[in-house]
Design a protein around this motif. Structure first.
Motif, PDB file in Angstrom:
ATOM      1  N   GLN A  70      10.416  14.849 -13.284  1.00 49.57           N
ATOM      2  CA  GLN A  70      10.505  15.265 -11.938  1.00 49.57           C
ATOM      3  C   GLN A  70       9.605  16.409 -11.330  1.00 49.57           C
ATOM      4  OE1 GLN A  70      12.217  13.570  -9.502  1.00 49.57           O
ATOM      5  NE2 GLN A  70      12.847  12.017 -10.917  1.00 49.57           N
ATOM      6  N   ASP A  71       8.469  16.003 -11.403  1.00 50.50           N
ATOM      7  CA  ASP A  71       7.343  17.190 -11.155  1.00 50.50           C
ATOM      8  C   ASP A  71       7.027  17.167  -9.644  1.00 50.50           C
ATOM      9  OD1 ASP A  71       5.826  15.202 -11.462  1.00 50.50           O
ATOM     10  OD2 ASP A  71       4.825  15.916 -13.208  1.00 50.50           O
ATOM     11  N   GLU A  72       6.180  17.966  -9.411  1.00 58.85           N
ATOM     12  CA  GLU A  72       5.403  17.725  -7.865  1.00 58.85           C
ATOM     13  C   GLU A  72       4.715  16.698  -7.765  1.00 58.85           C
ATOM     14  OE1 GLU A  72       5.039  20.442  -9.904  1.00 58.85           O
ATOM     15  OE2 GLU A  72       5.975  22.243  -9.106  1.00 58.85           O
ATOM     16  N   ILE A  73       4.041  16.089  -8.766  1.00 58.69           N
ATOM     17  CA  ILE A  73       3.147  14.873  -8.727  1.00 58.69           C
ATOM     18  C   ILE A  73       4.357  13.825  -8.157  1.00 58.69           C
ATOM     19  CG2 ILE A  73       1.836  13.278  -9.773  1.00 58.69           C
ATOM     20  CD1 ILE A  73       0.405  15.534 -11.174  1.00 58.69           C
ATOM     21  N   ALA A  74       5.370  13.610  -8.980  1.00 62.70           N
ATOM     22  CA  ALA A  74       6.435  12.618  -8.860  1.00 62.70           C
ATOM     23  C   ALA A  74       7.035  12.683  -7.388  1.00 62.70           C
ATOM     24  CB  ALA A  74       7.462  12.686  -9.986  1.00 62.70           C
ATOM     25  N   ASP A  75       7.078  13.699  -6.834  1.00 65.59           N
ATOM     26  CA  ASP A  75       7.568  14.067  -5.592  1.00 65.59           C
ATOM     27  C   ASP A  75       6.533  13.647  -4.553  1.00 65.59           C
ATOM     28  OD1 ASP A  75      10.018  15.312  -6.580  1.00 65.59           O
ATOM     29  OD2 ASP A  75       9.413  17.204  -6.266  1.00 65.59           O
ATOM     30  N   LEU A  76       5.406  13.781  -5.036  1.00 65.51           N
ATOM     31  CA  LEU A  76       4.344  13.598  -4.082  1.00 65.51           C
ATOM     32  C   LEU A  76       4.243  11.756  -4.155  1.00 65.51           C
ATOM     33  CD1 LEU A  76       1.891  14.068  -2.408  1.00 65.51           C
ATOM     34  CD2 LEU A  76       0.365  14.262  -4.337  1.00 65.51           C
ATOM     35  N   SER A  77       4.346  11.219  -5.076  1.00 68.14           N
ATOM     36  CA  SER A  77       4.398   9.707  -5.155  1.00 68.14           C
ATOM     37  C   SER A  77       5.516   9.153  -4.257  1.00 68.14           C
ATOM     38  CB  SER A  77       4.597   9.449  -6.649  1.00 68.14           C
ATOM     39  OG  SER A  77       3.435   9.840  -7.468  1.00 68.14           O
ATOM     40  N   MET A  78       6.881   9.667  -4.353  1.00 67.73           N
ATOM     41  CA  MET A  78       7.536   9.389  -3.828  1.00 67.73           C
ATOM     42  C   MET A  78       7.625   9.548  -2.116  1.00 67.73           C
ATOM     43  SD  MET A  78      11.363  10.223  -6.086  1.00 67.73           S
ATOM     44  CE  MET A  78      10.804  11.812  -6.306  1.00 67.73           C
ATOM     45  N   THR A  79       6.840  10.717  -1.899  1.00 65.27           N
ATOM     46  CA  THR A  79       6.735  10.830  -0.608  1.00 65.27           C
ATOM     47  C   THR A  79       5.697   9.872   0.104  1.00 65.27           C
ATOM     48  OG1 THR A  79       7.252  13.273  -0.811  1.00 65.27           O
ATOM     49  CG2 THR A  79       5.945  12.596   1.143  1.00 65.27           C
ATOM     50  N   PHE A  80       4.504   9.597  -0.925  1.00 62.02           N
ATOM     51  CA  PHE A  80       3.719   8.566  -0.494  1.00 62.02           C
ATOM     52  C   PHE A  80       4.283   7.209  -0.219  1.00 62.02           C
ATOM     53  CE2 PHE A  80       0.455   5.307  -1.327  1.00 62.02           C
ATOM     54  CZ  PHE A  80      -0.695   5.761  -0.472  1.00 62.02           C
ATOM     55  N   ASN A  81       4.989   6.757  -1.172  1.00 61.61           N
ATOM     56  CA  ASN A  81       5.497   5.619  -0.843  1.00 61.61           C
ATOM     57  C   ASN A  81       6.438   5.540   0.397  1.00 61.61           C
ATOM     58  OD1 ASN A  81       4.486   4.473  -3.257  1.00 61.61           O
ATOM     59  ND2 ASN A  81       6.294   5.152  -4.505  1.00 61.61           N
ATOM     60  N   ARG A  82       7.291   6.502   0.838  1.00 60.61           N
ATOM     61  CA  ARG A  82       8.119   6.570   1.937  1.00 60.61           C
ATOM     62  C   ARG A  82       7.041   6.567   3.321  1.00 60.61           C
ATOM     63  NH1 ARG A  82      11.194  10.662  -0.762  1.00 60.61           N
ATOM     64  NH2 ARG A  82      10.260  12.300  -0.002  1.00 60.61           N
ATOM     65  N   MET A  83       6.078   7.305   3.223  1.00 64.66           N
ATOM     66  CA  MET A  83       5.094   7.351   4.345  1.00 64.66           C
ATOM     67  C   MET A  83       4.588   5.899   4.359  1.00 64.66           C
ATOM     68  SD  MET A  83       1.243   9.121   4.564  1.00 64.66           S
ATOM     69  CE  MET A  83       0.739   7.918   3.351  1.00 64.66           C
ATOM     70  N   ALA A  84       4.043   5.228   3.022  1.00 62.34           N
ATOM     71  CA  ALA A  84       3.496   3.896   3.251  1.00 62.34           C
ATOM     72  C   ALA A  84       4.686   2.911   3.844  1.00 62.34           C
ATOM     73  CB  ALA A  84       3.083   3.480   1.768  1.00 62.34           C
ATOM     74  N   ALA A  85       5.965   2.898   3.436  1.00 64.54           N
ATOM     75  CA  ALA A  85       6.789   2.086   4.103  1.00 64.54           C
ATOM     76  C   ALA A  85       6.928   2.346   5.502  1.00 64.54           C
ATOM     77  CB  ALA A  85       8.152   2.369   3.198  1.00 64.54           C
ATOM     78  N   GLN A  86       7.017   3.516   5.985  1.00 62.40           N
ATOM     79  CA  GLN A  86       7.258   3.750   7.125  1.00 62.40           C
ATOM     80  C   GLN A  86       6.156   3.247   8.093  1.00 62.40           C
ATOM     81  OE1 GLN A  86       7.951   7.863   7.796  1.00 62.40           O
ATOM     82  NE2 GLN A  86      10.036   7.762   6.785  1.00 62.40           N
ATOM     83  N   LEU A  87       4.831   3.446   7.310  1.00 56.77           N
ATOM     84  CA  LEU A  87       3.724   3.092   8.179  1.00 56.77           C
ATOM     85  C   LEU A  87       3.528   1.572   8.330  1.00 56.77           C
ATOM     86  CD1 LEU A  87       0.743   3.703   9.359  1.00 56.77           C
ATOM     87  CD2 LEU A  87      -0.080   3.578   7.049  1.00 56.77           C
ATOM     88  N   GLU A  88       4.082   0.848   6.972  1.00 50.23           N
ATOM     89  CA  GLU A  88       4.021  -0.823   6.985  1.00 50.23           C
ATOM     90  C   GLU A  88       4.997  -1.095   8.136  1.00 50.23           C
ATOM     91  OE1 GLU A  88       4.819  -4.432   3.983  1.00 50.23           O
ATOM     92  OE2 GLU A  88       5.631  -2.340   3.459  1.00 50.23           O
ATOM     93  N   ASP A  89       6.205  -0.547   8.162  1.00 51.78           N
ATOM     94  CA  ASP A  89       7.039  -0.838   9.408  1.00 51.78           C
ATOM     95  C   ASP A  89       6.553  -0.627  10.550  1.00 51.78           C
ATOM     96  OD1 ASP A  89       9.709  -1.829  10.237  1.00 51.78           O
ATOM     97  OD2 ASP A  89       9.800   0.277  10.685  1.00 51.78           O
ATOM     98  N   SER A  90       5.901   0.497  10.759  1.00 55.32           N
ATOM     99  CA  SER A  90       5.209   0.743  12.266  1.00 55.32           C
ATOM    100  C   SER A  90       4.310  -0.434  12.456  1.00 55.32           C
ATOM    101  CB  SER A  90       4.705   2.337  12.270  1.00 55.32           C
ATOM    102  OG  SER A  90       5.480   3.036  12.159  1.00 55.32           O
ATOM    103  N   ILE A  91       3.221  -0.422  11.561  1.00 55.55           N
ATOM    104  CA  ILE A  91       2.297  -1.473  11.755  1.00 55.55           C
ATOM    105  C   ILE A  91       2.839  -2.939  11.932  1.00 55.55           C
ATOM    106  CG2 ILE A  91       0.239  -2.799  10.579  1.00 55.55           C
ATOM    107  CD1 ILE A  91      -0.440  -0.092  11.456  1.00 55.55           C
ATOM    108  N   HIS A  92       3.896  -3.378  11.218  1.00 52.85           N
ATOM    109  CA  HIS A  92       4.469  -4.680  11.428  1.00 52.85           C
ATOM    110  C   HIS A  92       5.174  -4.612  12.904  1.00 52.85           C
ATOM    111  CE1 HIS A  92       6.693  -8.375  10.536  1.00 52.85           C
ATOM    112  NE2 HIS A  92       7.778  -7.848  10.988  1.00 52.85           N
ATOM    113  N   GLN A  93       5.612  -3.588  13.307  1.00 51.67           N
ATOM    114  CA  GLN A  93       6.013  -3.607  14.741  1.00 51.67           C
ATOM    115  C   GLN A  93       5.200  -3.668  15.903  1.00 51.67           C
ATOM    116  OE1 GLN A  93       8.818  -0.050  15.321  1.00 51.67           O
ATOM    117  NE2 GLN A  93      10.414  -1.102  13.759  1.00 51.67           N
TER     118      GLN A  93
END
Length: 595
Positions: A229-252
């Motif tokens: 649970q370091d900064e890189i893990a937080d960055l990875s989780m943030t990237f995945n959340r951003m990718a999910a939101q982006l995928e949802d937006s692109i899908h819409q």
């Protein structure tokens, strides 16, 4: 490598560690040298002072004492030589294992003079100009201390004590420090590479994920090391959340785009989206058909001249405009409005509607009203006039009154026939034509129609005959409606054929179709009027007028609807002054909607 985070991090760690080890190596070497030399110098000076002190004590056997010291000192790799004032080895002794060395070159005369004067001389380093093969004991660094040799209160020479660095000495220590530094740099390189790779692996995975997302793969995710649970893990989780939101937006957005495209595609009106520079950005199929009228005349994505003029008006005046565009016999209504983005004009949207049929129907409606009004006005005026004449007793004799009554009766029948045909035509145009086919012989149908009009033909002195082909088939038609078609055509031909003319009804079977042709020798139809002969209230202003024939102008239109209901076709050929031929093409069997 400098373009890679791994390379930069790896090289940075190596450079930092190398600099630290080099500085540490220099510092340790300096400290080792100072400490080793200082301690060795101090030991030699203490031993030299002790020997010098013993030599100054009276009654001592100096030579025996010196020999004892020489034997003991060699055990600690310390060698003693006594020199006279000229620099030669004196008879007081020398360490047993010291070879014959020209000490004048080891201890210079200048240094020897200083010792004789009472100074203590310390020398460190290699002996200059000495051949190591000839004097192997001088091949290493030498630590040398020379003190005055005093006998009986008089300085007779010098006592020289020296050590060679043959054992684990300062040089060996420095060498091991250097080797340790090399090992440290090597281990640091391996550790730095491992560390940088481990740290930057998620970054590399993110880079690959971003590249895939740039190619449209929005479902990509990077693995997350939840146990770290370091900064890189937080960055990875943030990237995945951003990718999910982006995928949802692109899908819409994709769904909205497809929905908009479906709506535009299904629209009966043409839609054009135009940039503020006048270039076509988006168009639906109807608009593409409209633009194809100028294909080859304008460049791709460029507005045709009529739209360009309207576009200039909209952009110049900053308001909506509506206009008509006519091309190739068709008419479009164009509504053009501005598109805004944050109060800035970003383009124009144009909606195009093909109103050719509407305009034609509107013209037909107006013509219909005008024609009906004209057709009804004449008989009504005649009915009104003759009825008033009867009421005013203008007709004096019974014959005159019967004549007026006959005119009133004929005009009322004409009005009744007009109204009946209008109702029939309206019912046909609304699609309410019911076909009830039965099997009947074609030749009998044609001959029956001929017999019906023989009286009218003789009255008008027109020859009416039939030309029936061989092997006419049994047909499956609606007898009443086809008879009505032939009746209208034959009646129309007789009424528009002058006396001594002829009307011929041809019937033949060809290519699995039945053809009925009504040919007359009348004055013919002008070529410019041929496309309109099947319209309601058709009237050519030349030879064929209802004033002469007494028709309503609806017979040909009714005939066309009845033929079309039988899945057939009706055409006309004519030349002015050479008569006309109406041709009816019908299938042998009519397929009704019930089978």
């Amino acid at each position: 490598m400098w373009r890679s985070v791994v390379g930069k991090l790896w090289i940075t760690i190596i450079i930092l560690v190398t600099l630290v080890l080099i500085l540490l190596n220099l510092f340790l070497n300096e400290q080792v040298e100072k400490t080793y030399v200082r301690d060795q110098k101090k030991s030699l000076e203490q031993l030299a002072a002790e020997i010098q002190k013993k030599f100054n004590q009276p009654g001592q056997d100096q030579i025996q004492y010196l020999n004892n010291v020489l034997q003991v000192s060699e055990l600690f790799h310390t060698y003693i030589v006594t020199l006279d004032s000229s620099g030669s080895v004196s008879n007081y002794g020398v360490s047993p294992h010291v070879p014959n060395v020209p000490w004048q070159e080891v201890l210079s005369q200048k240094d020897l003079n200083r010792v004789i004067k009472g100074e203590t001389v310390f020398i460190k380093g290699k002996v200059q100009d000495r051949d190591p093969n000839q004097f192997p004991f001088l091949k290493n660094d030498v630590l040398l201390v020379a003190v005055p040799h005093i006998v009986g209160g008089k300085t007779v020479g010098a006592i020289v004590l020296y050590q060679t660095q043959e054992q684990l000495s300062e040089t060996d220590i420095k060498r091991w420090i250097f080797y340790s530094s090399l090992i440290g740099i090597t281990l640091t390189t391996i550790f730095a590479f491992f560390l940088s790779t481990r740290i930057t692996l998620p970054l590399i995975q993110m880079k690959k994920a971003v590249e895939k997302m740039a190619r449209g793969e929005f479902s990509i995710r990077v693995p997350v090391r939840y146990h770290e649970q370091d900064e890189i893990a937080d960055l990875s989780m943030t990237f995945n959340r951003m990718a999910a939101q982006l995928e949802d937006s692109i899908h819409q957005l994709s769904q909205e785009k497809e929905q908009l495209a479906s709506i535009l595609k299904s629209m009966s009106d043409g839609v054009l989206t135009i940039s503020k520079y006048g270039k076509i950005v988006l168009s639906n199929p109807v608009a593409d058909q409209f633009l194809s009228l100028w294909e080859g005349e304008t460049q791709k994505n460029t507005l045709p001249p009529p739209l360009q003029d309207l576009f200039n008006k909209v952009t110049d005046d900053q308001k909506e405009y509506t206009g008509d565009i006519s091309e190739n016999g068709r008419t479009w209504v164009v509504v053009m409005s501005l598109l805004y983005t944050e109060n800035q004009v970003r383009g124009v949207v144009a909606v195009l509607r093909d109103v050719t049929e509407e305009r034609r129907l509107d013209k037909m409606r107006k013509d219909f009203v005008a024609n009906v009004s004209h057709e009804l006005r004449t008989p009504l005026q005649m009915l009104q006039g003759y009825s008033e004449a009867l009421m005013d007793d203008i007709a004096e004799t019974p014959e005159e009154r019967r004549e007026l009554a006959q005119v009133i009766n004929e005009e009322s029948q004409r009005m009744s026939r007009l109204v009946r045909e209008l109702l029939d035509l309206a019912r046909m145009e609304s699609g309410h034509i019911q076909i009830e086919p039965i099997e009947l012989p074609l030749n009998e149908l044609v001959l029956r129609v001929i017999r019906k009009f023989q009286g009218l033909a003789r009255e008008r002195q027109v020859q009416l005959c039939a030309d029936l082909g061989d092997s006419l088939p049994m047909v499956y038609w609606d007898e009443d409606k086809i008879e009505q078609v032939l009746t209208n055509l034959v009646d129309n031909a007789i009424r528009h054929t002058p006396s001594q003319g002829s009307v011929t009804v041809h019937a033949y079977f060809q290519n699995k179709k039945v053809y009925l042709e009504i040919e007359d020798t009348g004055s013919g139809i002008p070529e410019e009027d041929l496309p309109f002969v099947f319209e309601r209230f058709y009237k050519a202003d030349k030879a064929r007028t209802r004033g002469q024939s007494g028709g309503t102008g609806l017979g040909l239109s009714i005939a066309r609807h009845l033929v079309n209901a039988h899945r057939g076709n009706i055409t006309v050929k004519s030349q002015l002054g050479k008569g006309a031929t109406f041709r009816v093409e019908l299938p042998v069997r009519v397929k009704t909607e019930m089978g």
